[in-house]
Enzyme design. Structure first.
Site, PDB file in Angstrom:
ATOM      1  N   LYS A   1       0.873  -0.919  -0.026  1.00 41.74           N
ATOM      2  CA  LYS A   1       0.026   0.054   0.041  1.00 41.74           C
ATOM      3  C   LYS A   1       0.950   1.118  -0.096  1.00 41.74           C
ATOM      4  O   LYS A   1       0.631   2.309  -0.565  1.00 41.74           O
ATOM      5  CB  LYS A   1      -1.036   0.020   1.151  1.00 41.74           C
ATOM      6  CG  LYS A   1      -1.835  -1.197   1.258  1.00 41.74           C
ATOM      7  CD  LYS A   1      -3.035  -0.638   0.483  1.00 41.74           C
ATOM      8  CE  LYS A   1      -4.220  -1.996   0.286  1.00 41.74           C
ATOM      9  NZ  LYS A   1      -5.182  -1.946  -0.435  1.00 41.74           N
TER      10      LYS A   1
ATOM     11  N   LYS B   1      -6.758  -9.279  -8.692  1.00 43.36           N
ATOM     12  CA  LYS B   1      -7.835  -9.691  -7.718  1.00 43.36           C
ATOM     13  C   LYS B   1      -9.066  -8.851  -8.437  1.00 43.36           C
ATOM     14  O   LYS B   1      -9.027  -7.539  -8.390  1.00 43.36           O
ATOM     15  CB  LYS B   1      -7.411  -9.498  -6.437  1.00 43.36           C
ATOM     16  CG  LYS B   1      -8.322 -10.094  -5.264  1.00 43.36           C
ATOM     17  CD  LYS B   1      -7.911  -9.844  -4.131  1.00 43.36           C
ATOM     18  CE  LYS B   1      -8.818 -10.255  -2.990  1.00 43.36           C
ATOM     19  NZ  LYS B   1      -8.279  -9.877  -1.697  1.00 43.36           N
TER      20      LYS B   1
ATOM     21  N   LYS C   1     -13.108  -3.039  -6.677  1.00 43.11           N
ATOM     22  CA  LYS C   1     -13.625  -1.797  -7.187  1.00 43.11           C
ATOM     23  C   LYS C   1     -12.845  -0.795  -7.631  1.00 43.11           C
ATOM     24  O   LYS C   1     -13.011  -0.381  -8.726  1.00 43.11           O
ATOM     25  CB  LYS C   1     -14.545  -1.414  -6.121  1.00 43.11           C
ATOM     26  CG  LYS C   1     -15.845  -0.566  -6.667  1.00 43.11           C
ATOM     27  CD  LYS C   1     -16.889  -0.042  -5.641  1.00 43.11           C
ATOM     28  CE  LYS C   1     -18.069   0.641  -6.334  1.00 43.11           C
ATOM     29  NZ  LYS C   1     -19.060   1.359  -5.622  1.00 43.11           N
TER      30      LYS C   1
END
Ligand code: SF4
Length: 329
Positions: free
Chosen positions: A111, A191, A194
């Site tokens: 991240k 994966k 959204k």
């Protein structure tokens, strides 16, 4: 019965990756465990927060979970920020968690790489909040995908660090790996997520779903209709495996390998089976959104119940840490 805890971010509408990868499993598990499901809005703050859409996204997520079959009586579904103990216990756990443990977390590294301009302290501390979520309710079982196993191991470590310093308080929870931990997106490369724009939404328009499916990636070896394919190399086949009955699945496998079936016909079968599963969910979703007051009241009631449990744990923790109210000394 053991206590099960799990969380999901309020990303808005659920997609089939959430459903087949996690939620369908939670629906089954709620009959075997005392289940807590938390809409983790505090976790969602670390990446990006739009205050205007947050309330609706939280509501949509809660309604979506109920529509999928989360039982309003069996499972305590609640919103994280409505229970004060989560942040309290996070701070306490921060004081027993070595910094190095947090810095080696794979998700943090990924991240931090993805969001270089927003590497905030919350991103590093994310797994500590996760440990607090679970242990506030003395959670023993946490259903997760493979990408979260490291965080559950850290939760166990944090429980150990605390118990060693202040006496036995928290259980060492175990990760319950779901049978289908990773659902790939329509692009077949990443994966389903959204943020990647590669999803099929649970309550998306049927026409829209077909439009997406009809152009979704298949086995690249099937250039012409007569070219045989390898189902195991095809993302569409991986969706079939989630939902298509065994005999039909065997026919598809055979048909693809011998070029007896074309990709469009194969996708039509998938679409039919998918709609059979999603239609009842969609109907329930629309019925629930028509009575938002009932859903809000239920969430408020569950938050109250969780606050009581959280207070109990925090009191026990504070007592052990010598943080007694002065009038008790
Ligand atoms: Fe994939 Fe079906 Fe086409 Fe085979 S026939 S490549 S499984 S879409």
């Amino acid at each position: 019965m053991k206590v099960l805890f799990t969380g999901i971010q309020p990303t808005g509408d659920l997609h089939i990756g959430n459903y087949f990868g996690a939620v369908r499993n939670w629906v089954r598990l709620q009959h075997e465990y005392i289940s807590y499901i938390c809409v983790v809005d505090l976790h969602a703050l670390v990446i990006f927060n739009d205050p205007k859409t947050m309330p609706q996204r939280i509501f949509d997520m809660a309604v979506g979970l109920y529509a999928c079959g989360i039982d309003m009586e069996k499972t305590t579904l609640f919103v994280q920020s409505e229970v004060p103990g989560h942040a309290d216990l996070t701070w306490i756990f921060n004081t027993v968690t070595p910094l190095g443990e947090l810095e080696r977390m794979t998700q943090f590294k990924d991240k931090a790489q993805q969001h270089r301009k927003n590497v905030n302290a919350g991103l590093l501390d994310y797994p500590v909040l996760q440990a607090a979520d679970i242990l506030l309710y003395k959670g023993e079982v946490v259903p997760v995908g493979e990408d979260q196993v490291q965080h559950i191991e850290l939760t166990r470590e944090i429980a150990r660090y605390f118990n060693k310093r202040y006496g036995s308080t928290f259980p060492e929870c175990e990760a319950l790996l779901t049978e289908t931990p990773r659902i790939m997106g329509l692009d077949g490369d990443q994966k389903m997520s959204k943020s990647k724009g590669n999803t099929i939404g649970l309550i998306e328009d049927k026409e829209e779903i077909w439009k997406k499916l009809s152009v979704a990636k298949t086995d690249p070896a099937r250039i012409r209709r007569n070219d045989p394919g390898t189902p195991e190399k095809c993302n569409i086949y991986s969706y079939h495996k989630l939902i298509t009955p065994e005999t039909e699945l065997a026919e598809i496998h055979q048909g693809c390998s011998t070029a007896a079936i074309g990709c469009i016909d194969c996708k039509k079968i998938l679409f039919k089976n998918l709609m059979a599963e999603l239609d009842p969910i969609r109907n329930k979703y629309h019925a629930l959104t028509a009575k938002p007051k009932e859903v809000h009241e239920l969430l408020a009631e569950n938050a109250k119940k969780c606050t009581l449990q959280a207070k109990k744990t925090i009191l026990e923790v504070k007592e052990k840490m010598g943080l007694k109210p002065v009038w008790k000394i």
